[in-house]
Design an enzyme around this catalytic site. Structure first.
Site, short mmCIF file in Angstrom:
data_model
loop_
_atom_site.label_atom_id
_atom_site.label_comp_id
_atom_site.label_asym_id
_atom_site.label_seq_id
_atom_site.Cartn_x
_atom_site.Cartn_y
_atom_site.Cartn_z
N HIS A 165 0.85 -1.19 0.00
CA HIS A 165 0.00 0.00 0.00
C HIS A 165 0.89 1.25 0.00
O HIS A 165 2.06 1.17 0.42
CB HIS A 165 -0.85 0.05 1.28
N CYS A 252 -2.71 0.45 9.76
CA CYS A 252 -3.80 -0.44 9.32
C CYS A 252 -4.76 -0.82 10.44
O CYS A 252 -5.90 -1.19 10.19
CB CYS A 252 -3.25 -1.76 8.78
N1 GLY Z 1 -3.16 -8.72 5.30
C1 GLY Z 1 -3.46 -7.41 4.93
C2 GLY Z 1 -3.84 -7.32 3.50
O1 GLY Z 1 -3.16 -7.94 2.70
O2 GLY Z 1 -4.79 -6.71 3.11
#
Ligand code: GLY
Length: 262
Positions: A165, A252
């Protein structure tokens, strides 16, 4: 970067079945739960009112609650996560966000967007185009932000395959300062901002979070910690080993809200 509330979701019994590209072995659920509880306590230490949602066994990645929503001082938007196994997380989050914000907007198909690809630089937003966020999703978010008076810019991560991300590689810790991994892409919105580049071997620590007067950092990355403390930040190191195994970072694990707007 002032926050009053945070929403978290506890990891569930199938946490180890979530998505990951990390090659670090399966997570220990009990240890993940204790690290999660410590994370929630840290946010309380920072002055936030914290709501911890019950685990959702159907969605192993649902503790990474940042991905299915974008929250701003001007409202909330449910995303459309780019991983098919995560699409259903949105429906379970909708009533929660409606409690806080009243109405919430949504990304519509064929748009795809993960909250992890959106970095708030202080009312200016970078949107990463990644394996999880497509041009259509980024465009819908950009228009939604513009309607609320915010500027945004997309950043193509195609040449940065190590960044799952956008926020794997960048954190805004002040309006004029970001922490980045080496080689983080150029963006107009970053012009004039100071870049604190993490050293080789400490890339995971670039995903830290500024919460009121503290910076939460992953424990075990002493050079970034020393650098931040040298700049006068109050740091709060947190063990993240079990979330790192599942490709998750500090940002996150929560949606951070400012409900004392204006
Ligand atoms: N485990 C977090 C994701 O890959 O979205």
């Amino acid at each position: 970067m002032h926050f009053t509330h945070a929403i978290l979701r506890r990891p569930g019994e199938h946490f180890a079945e979530g998505l990951t590209r990390a090659d670090e072995g399966p997570p220990d659920l009990d240890l993940a739960l204790s690290q999660h509880a410590r994370y929630a306590e840290a946010l309380v230490t920072c002055g936030l009112q914290v709501e911890v949602l019950a685990a959702d066994a159907e969605y192993p990645d649902s503790c990474f609650v940042e991905d299915p929503a974008i929250v701003t001082e001007a409202g909330a938007l449910l995303t459309r996560p780019g991983a098919p196994s995560r699409l259903g997380e949105v429906a379970t989050l909708r009533p929660v966000l409606q409690r806080y914000f009243g109405s919430v907007s949504s990304i519509a198909a064929p748009g795809l967007l993960d909250g992890g690809d959106v970095c708030d630089l202080g009312g200016r937003f970078l949107i990463g185009l990644s394996e999880r966020t497509n041009t259509e999703g980024a465009g819908q978010l950009s228009r939604w932000l513009e309607e609320r008076g915010y500027r945004s810019e997309t950043v193509d991560l195609a040449d940065h395959p190590r960044l799952l991300h956008l926020k794997t590689g960048i954190t805004a810790i002040d309006e004029g300062r970001v922490v980045v991994v080496p080689g983080f892409p150029v963006a107009r919105l970053l012009d004039g901002m100071e870049r604190i580049e993490v050293e080789a071997g400490e890339e995971y620590a670039a995903n830290c979070i500024r919460v009121n007067d503290r910076v939460l950092v992953a424990a075990g990355y002493p050079r970034l910690l020393e650098r931040l403390e040298g700049l006068g930040y109050r740091t709060l190191p947190l063990s993240m080993s079990e979330f790192r195994r599942m490709d998750g970072g500090l940002s996150c694990l929560s949606l951070r809200l400012n409900l004392r707007r204006g």
